[in-house]
Design a protein around this motif. Structure first.
Motif, PDB file in Angstrom:
ATOM      1  N   PRO A 132       0.833  -1.207   0.000  1.00 40.00           N
ATOM      2  CA  PRO A 132       0.000   0.000   0.000  1.00 40.00           C
ATOM      3  C   PRO A 132       0.868   1.258   0.000  1.00 40.00           C
ATOM      4  CG  PRO A 132      -0.808  -1.592   1.610  1.00 40.00           C
ATOM      5  CD  PRO A 132       0.532  -2.090   1.146  1.00 40.00           C
ATOM      6  N   VAL A 133       0.377   2.313  -0.641  1.00 42.21           N
ATOM      7  CA  VAL A 133       1.120   3.568  -0.719  1.00 42.21           C
ATOM      8  C   VAL A 133       0.257   4.711  -0.222  1.00 42.21           C
ATOM      9  CG1 VAL A 133       2.516   2.759  -2.659  1.00 42.21           C
ATOM     10  CG2 VAL A 133       0.411   4.024  -3.109  1.00 42.21           C
ATOM     11  N   VAL A 134       0.919   5.713   0.328  1.00 38.06           N
ATOM     12  CA  VAL A 134       0.268   6.974   0.674  1.00 38.06           C
ATOM     13  C   VAL A 134       1.026   8.068  -0.058  1.00 38.06           C
ATOM     14  CG1 VAL A 134      -0.402   8.572   2.499  1.00 38.06           C
ATOM     15  CG2 VAL A 134      -0.448   6.098   2.933  1.00 38.06           C
ATOM     16  N   LEU A 135       0.302   8.816  -0.898  1.00 37.09           N
ATOM     17  CA  LEU A 135       0.889   9.835  -1.758  1.00 37.09           C
ATOM     18  C   LEU A 135       0.133  11.131  -1.581  1.00 37.09           C
ATOM     19  CD1 LEU A 135       0.735   7.645  -5.012  1.00 37.09           C
ATOM     20  CD2 LEU A 135       2.625   7.712  -3.368  1.00 37.09           C
ATOM     21  N   GLU A 136       0.754  12.237  -2.029  1.00 39.46           N
ATOM     22  CA  GLU A 136       0.007  13.489  -2.126  1.00 39.46           C
ATOM     23  C   GLU A 136      -0.337  13.721  -3.596  1.00 39.46           C
ATOM     24  OE1 GLU A 136      -0.182  18.042  -0.438  1.00 39.46           O
ATOM     25  OE2 GLU A 136       1.633  16.859  -0.065  1.00 39.46           O
ATOM     26  N   ASP A 137      -1.439  14.367  -3.845  1.00 41.22           N
ATOM     27  CA  ASP A 137      -1.952  14.552  -5.200  1.00 41.22           C
ATOM     28  C   ASP A 137      -1.158  15.640  -5.923  1.00 41.22           C
ATOM     29  OD1 ASP A 137      -3.422  14.443  -7.488  1.00 41.22           O
ATOM     30  OD2 ASP A 137      -5.267  15.271  -6.638  1.00 41.22           O
ATOM     31  N   ILE A 169      -4.969   3.328  -6.976  1.00 42.31           N
ATOM     32  CA  ILE A 169      -6.429   3.254  -7.055  1.00 42.31           C
ATOM     33  C   ILE A 169      -6.939   3.612  -5.666  1.00 42.31           C
ATOM     34  CG2 ILE A 169      -8.426   1.805  -7.577  1.00 42.31           C
ATOM     35  CD1 ILE A 169      -6.531   0.042  -9.237  1.00 42.31           C
ATOM     36  N   PRO A 170      -7.527   4.804  -5.486  1.00 40.70           N
ATOM     37  CA  PRO A 170      -7.870   5.297  -4.151  1.00 40.70           C
ATOM     38  C   PRO A 170      -8.762   4.338  -3.365  1.00 40.70           C
ATOM     39  CG  PRO A 170      -8.068   7.046  -5.775  1.00 40.70           C
ATOM     40  CD  PRO A 170      -7.858   5.772  -6.539  1.00 40.70           C
ATOM     41  N   ASP A 171      -8.380   4.109  -2.136  1.00 35.52           N
ATOM     42  CA  ASP A 171      -9.096   3.265  -1.178  1.00 35.52           C
ATOM     43  C   ASP A 171      -9.156   1.795  -1.595  1.00 35.52           C
ATOM     44  OD1 ASP A 171     -10.348   3.130   1.342  1.00 35.52           O
ATOM     45  OD2 ASP A 171     -12.308   2.935   0.399  1.00 35.52           O
ATOM     46  N   GLU A 172      -8.427   1.443  -2.657  1.00 34.77           N
ATOM     47  CA  GLU A 172      -8.351   0.045  -3.068  1.00 34.77           C
ATOM     48  C   GLU A 172      -6.921  -0.480  -3.022  1.00 34.77           C
ATOM     49  OE1 GLU A 172     -10.452  -1.103  -6.613  1.00 34.77           O
ATOM     50  OE2 GLU A 172     -11.887   0.537  -6.389  1.00 34.77           O
ATOM     51  N   THR A 173      -5.953   0.390  -3.345  1.00 34.07           N
ATOM     52  CA  THR A 173      -4.535  -0.013  -3.291  1.00 34.07           C
ATOM     53  C   THR A 173      -3.696   0.963  -2.459  1.00 34.07           C
ATOM     54  OG1 THR A 173      -3.810   1.202  -5.274  1.00 34.07           O
ATOM     55  CG2 THR A 173      -4.792  -0.971  -5.617  1.00 34.07           C
ATOM     56  N   GLY A 174      -4.305   2.042  -2.005  1.00 29.57           N
ATOM     57  CA  GLY A 174      -3.603   3.052  -1.232  1.00 29.57           C
ATOM     58  C   GLY A 174      -4.370   4.354  -1.262  1.00 29.57           C
ATOM     59  N   ARG A 210      -6.669  -5.466   3.051  1.00 30.14           N
ATOM     60  CA  ARG A 210      -7.507  -5.128   1.894  1.00 30.14           C
ATOM     61  C   ARG A 210      -6.707  -4.381   0.835  1.00 30.14           C
ATOM     62  NH1 ARG A 210     -10.432  -0.687   0.699  1.00 30.14           N
ATOM     63  NH2 ARG A 210     -10.422   0.199   2.811  1.00 30.14           N
ATOM     64  N   LEU A 211      -5.911  -3.402   1.245  1.00 30.95           N
ATOM     65  CA  LEU A 211      -5.107  -2.647   0.288  1.00 30.95           C
ATOM     66  C   LEU A 211      -4.027  -3.525  -0.341  1.00 30.95           C
ATOM     67  CD1 LEU A 211      -4.620   0.692   2.286  1.00 30.95           C
ATOM     68  CD2 LEU A 211      -6.297   0.220   0.484  1.00 30.95           C
ATOM     69  N   HIS A 212      -3.427  -4.390   0.453  1.00 33.25           N
ATOM     70  CA  HIS A 212      -2.396  -5.311  -0.037  1.00 33.25           C
ATOM     71  C   HIS A 212      -2.956  -6.222  -1.128  1.00 33.25           C
ATOM     72  CE1 HIS A 212       0.739  -8.364  -0.049  1.00 33.25           C
ATOM     73  NE2 HIS A 212      -0.092  -9.273   0.416  1.00 33.25           N
TER      74      HIS A 212
END
Length: 346
Positions: free
Chosen positions: A274-279, A288-293, A318-320
């Motif tokens: 899972p990743v956390v990024l800024e837009d 894919i928001p709320d599905e992979t990160g 779930r994200l994994h």
């Protein structure tokens, strides 16, 4: 079988460099494309700043100083303006770029693009949007980078990993911002969490050496945060990075206006991380928001998302699984097939 000539005049590397040392995204992509085209049965000749002539994985590498063939079925010039008009008798030509396209508006690029009219290949919609419609081109195409095959075979993890985050990009691309947010908000909310930094000047060759002092200031700040769980690891080749991604819980990266694809994020997602990024720039294209990160706006939302991924086991699973299911389908063979189509080879 077609004859394909590829050129690059950036840093020193050859086909074996991908296995031997850390490389930046543009160099990695260039090698992977050459390998994939050769694997599809083409004769591939690469002229670049390689130290010596050699053949590696079916690709013929030779120093650019020895000259470039006059003809080919397809000529692929990589990012540099001095390469655009080489291989003048090629049947088709592609100009492949990796940075935001504003630099192509310089006169030394525009007159060469006007004369040669190669198809310019971008890596995504955000990237293509950096080149105005009035500027010269013989066509514009989008071909996303493939994911290196090494990262495409992870299996679902049975155990949720400990709260170890990872950073694998250029330290000048907002690592200082992440370090401050980590120390002030994220680590206090997840006691025992670690942030492992795989970054350094060595990845970028001579270009990295020129920025080593600036990178050093950021990396010194990282080293000073050891008591906050920050672990400075340095850059590693991809053969080692795959294991590190497989042991981590999340990749945290703000993004940067200079990003046009971000292989670091793509590789992590392909591994199910899972990743956390800024837009920022192309970041929304990698998740894919709320599905992979998550791809969020602002440091408050970034910290909140990072804390959730590092502490909520159900969410992490779930994200994994979502990343493994949806983020590793496009490889370099697919990208090479797109280049064949653009070049009229299929």
């Amino acid at each position: 079988m077609a004859r394909i000539v590829m050129t690059d005049d950036g840093i020193v590397f050859d086909g074996a460099s991908l296995e031997e040392k850390p490389l930046g995204g543009a160099e990695t992509s260039f090698i992977e494309m050459a390998n994939a085209l050769a694997a599809r049965g083409h004769e591939v000749i690469v002229c670049n700043k390689c130290p010596a002539e050699r053949t590696h994985r079916g690709v013929h590498w030779r120093p650019l100083a020895q000259g470039v063939p006059d003809s080919a079925d397809l000529y692929i010039a990589n990012r540099g303006d001095r390469l655009i008009r080489l291989c003048p008798k090629a049947k088709r030509s592609i100009f492949w770029i990796h940075n935001p396209a504003g630099y192509l508006l310089k006169a030394r690029y525009q007159w060469k693009l006007a004369l040669r009219r190669p198809v310019i290949v971008f890596s995504g919609a955000s990237h293509a949007g950096t080149y105005p419609g009035w500027a010269f081109a013989g066509g514009r195409e989008i071909v996303p980078y493939g994911v290196t095959d090494l990262f495409r075979h992870a299996t679902p993890r049975e155990q949720v990993p400990p709260p170890r985050a990872i950073f694998t990009s250029n330290p000048l691309r907002s690592l200082d911002w992440l370090l401050e947010l980590w120390a002030a908000r994220i680590r206090p909310a997840v006691p025992g969490a670690e942030l492992h930094i795989f970054a350094g000047a060595a990845t970028y060759g001579a270009a990295g050496a020129a920025k080593a002092d600036r990178m050093g200031l950021v990396l010194d700040r990282a080293a000073a945060l050891a008591d906050h769980g920050v672990v400075l690891r340095g850059p590693v080749p991809k053969t080692q990075l795959v294991g590190e991604l497989g042991a981590a819980r999340a990749l945290l990266y703000r993004g940067d206006i200079g990003e046009t694809f971000c292989s670091a994020v793509a590789e992590a997602q392909a591994m199910g991380l899972p990743v956390v990024l800024e837009d920022i720039a192309c970041m929304s294209e990698r998740v894919i928001p709320d599905e992979t990160g998550y791809c969020v706006k602002g440091e408050a939302d970034f910290a909140t998302a990072a804390i959730q991924v590092l502490s909520d086991d159900t969410l992490w699973r779930r994200l994994h699984r979502g990343a493994l299911a949806q983020q590793r389908g496009w490889g370099w063979d697919d990208a090479a097939a797109s280049f064949e189509q653009i070049g009229g080879l299929r």
